[in-house]
Design an enzyme around this catalytic site. Structure first.
Site, mmCIF file in Angstrom:
data_model
loop_
_atom_site.group_PDB
_atom_site.id
_atom_site.type_symbol
_atom_site.label_atom_id
_atom_site.label_comp_id
_atom_site.label_asym_id
_atom_site.label_seq_id
_atom_site.Cartn_x
_atom_site.Cartn_y
_atom_site.Cartn_z
ATOM 1 N N ALA A 66 0.799 -1.140 0.006
ATOM 2 C CA ALA A 66 -0.152 -0.097 0.017
ATOM 3 C C ALA A 66 0.898 1.263 0.027
ATOM 4 C CB ALA A 66 -0.836 -0.301 1.278
ATOM 5 N N GLY A 111 0.572 -4.985 0.985
ATOM 6 C CA GLY A 111 -0.639 -5.262 0.150
ATOM 7 C C GLY A 111 -0.290 -6.196 -0.998
ATOM 8 N N GLU A 114 -0.722 -9.474 0.029
ATOM 9 C CA GLU A 114 -2.158 -9.679 0.562
ATOM 10 C C GLU A 114 -2.947 -9.873 -0.998
ATOM 11 O OE1 GLU A 114 -2.789 -7.239 4.276
ATOM 12 O OE2 GLU A 114 -1.908 -6.363 2.823
ATOM 13 N N GLU A 134 4.579 -4.681 7.730
ATOM 14 C CA GLU A 134 3.728 -3.589 8.267
ATOM 15 C C GLU A 134 3.996 -3.420 9.852
ATOM 16 O OE1 GLU A 134 1.258 -5.227 4.934
ATOM 17 O OE2 GLU A 134 2.512 -6.079 6.500
#
Length: 260
Positions: A66, A111, A114, A134
């Site tokens: 992200a 992300g 993911e 993260e």
């Protein structure tokens, strides 16, 4: 379909989605995730599409995560809203009727990892790197990583990757079951498309029902999963494809499926 951060193409029933922010290593900002969700909804409703491929532009990154620059200024309410957009989008990808293949051509971090876990099958190039960094940034995975990653690789490996914020290479990802296959980067897309064509030649309704049965069954007890399998198995016998497939077998000819 015109998008600022995504490229889209479709040929012979195979759709390709390319995350296209190369200067940001294809990091996912709100705009990109919103575009991705819009496109996924349109593809899911397109009966002509049999298989979906997701990849990143360039040779360095699938999706590097992200967008940290965007996230760095968010408050708690804004952060949760951003996470919800990503979660909802990746859940839609996971639940698309068509099989989805991730062609991981470089960094798949945060992300990006993911996103790959929301896909049904993952092929990686030799230069691919995976991780959930993260907690090293003061946050948790927010696009489904705490749930999907342990389901893909098991709790132990999933927790190790998340708790350490570490990064692993493609061969280690293959060893722990995070990816199905590792190939040289120059062979990645050809290998992925060969797999997509192999899937696309089969009865589309049967493939979609098999995906639904696996996805539903994996999150419930085996008896409930088997009961759902029984339902979709029976449903197949109401399709023209079942008659064609079995008729072709008996007649020793190649089946021609219509998705009906």
């Amino acid at each position: 379909m015109d998008y600022k951060n995504i490229l889209y193409s479709a040929e012979n029933g195979i759709a390709t989605i390319t995350i296209n922010r190369p200067k940001a290593l294809n990091a996912l900002n709100t705009e990109t995730v919103s575009e991705l969700r819009d496109l996924v909804g349109k593809i899911a409703a397109d009966s002509e599409i049999k298989v979906v491929v997701i990849t990143g532009s360039g040779s360095k990154s699938f999706v590097a995560g992200a967008d940290i620059v965007e996230m760095s200024t968010k408050n708690a309410v804004e952060g949760r809203a951003f996470g919800k957009i990503g979660q909802d989008t990746f859940t839609e990808i996971e639940n698309m009727p068509q099989p989805v293949i991730a062609a991981i051509n470089g960094f798949a971090l945060g992300g990006g990892c993911e996103l790959s876990c929301a896909c049904d099958i993952r092929y990686a190039s030799e230069n691919a790197k995976f991780g959930q960094p993260e907690v090293g940034l003061g946050i948790t995975p927010g696009f489904g990583g705490t749930q999907r990653l342990p389901r893909v690789v098991g709790r132990g490996y999933g927790k190790e990757l998340i708790f350490t914020a570490g990064m692993i290479d493609a061969q280690e990802a293959y060893r722990i079951g995070l990816v199905n296959k590792v190939v040289p980067q120059e062979e990645l897309m050809d290998t992925v498309y060969a797999l997509a064509k192999k899937i696309a030649k089969n009865a589309p309704i049967a493939v979609q029902l098999a995906k639904a049965a696996i996805n539903r069954g994996i999150n419930c007890d085996v008896i409930t999963g088997i009961a759902y399998e029984d339902e979709v198995f029976g449903l197949c016998f109401a399709t023209e494809d079942q008659k064609e497939g079995m008729g072709a077998f008996v007649e020793k000819r190649k089946a021609t499926f219509t998705g009906k």
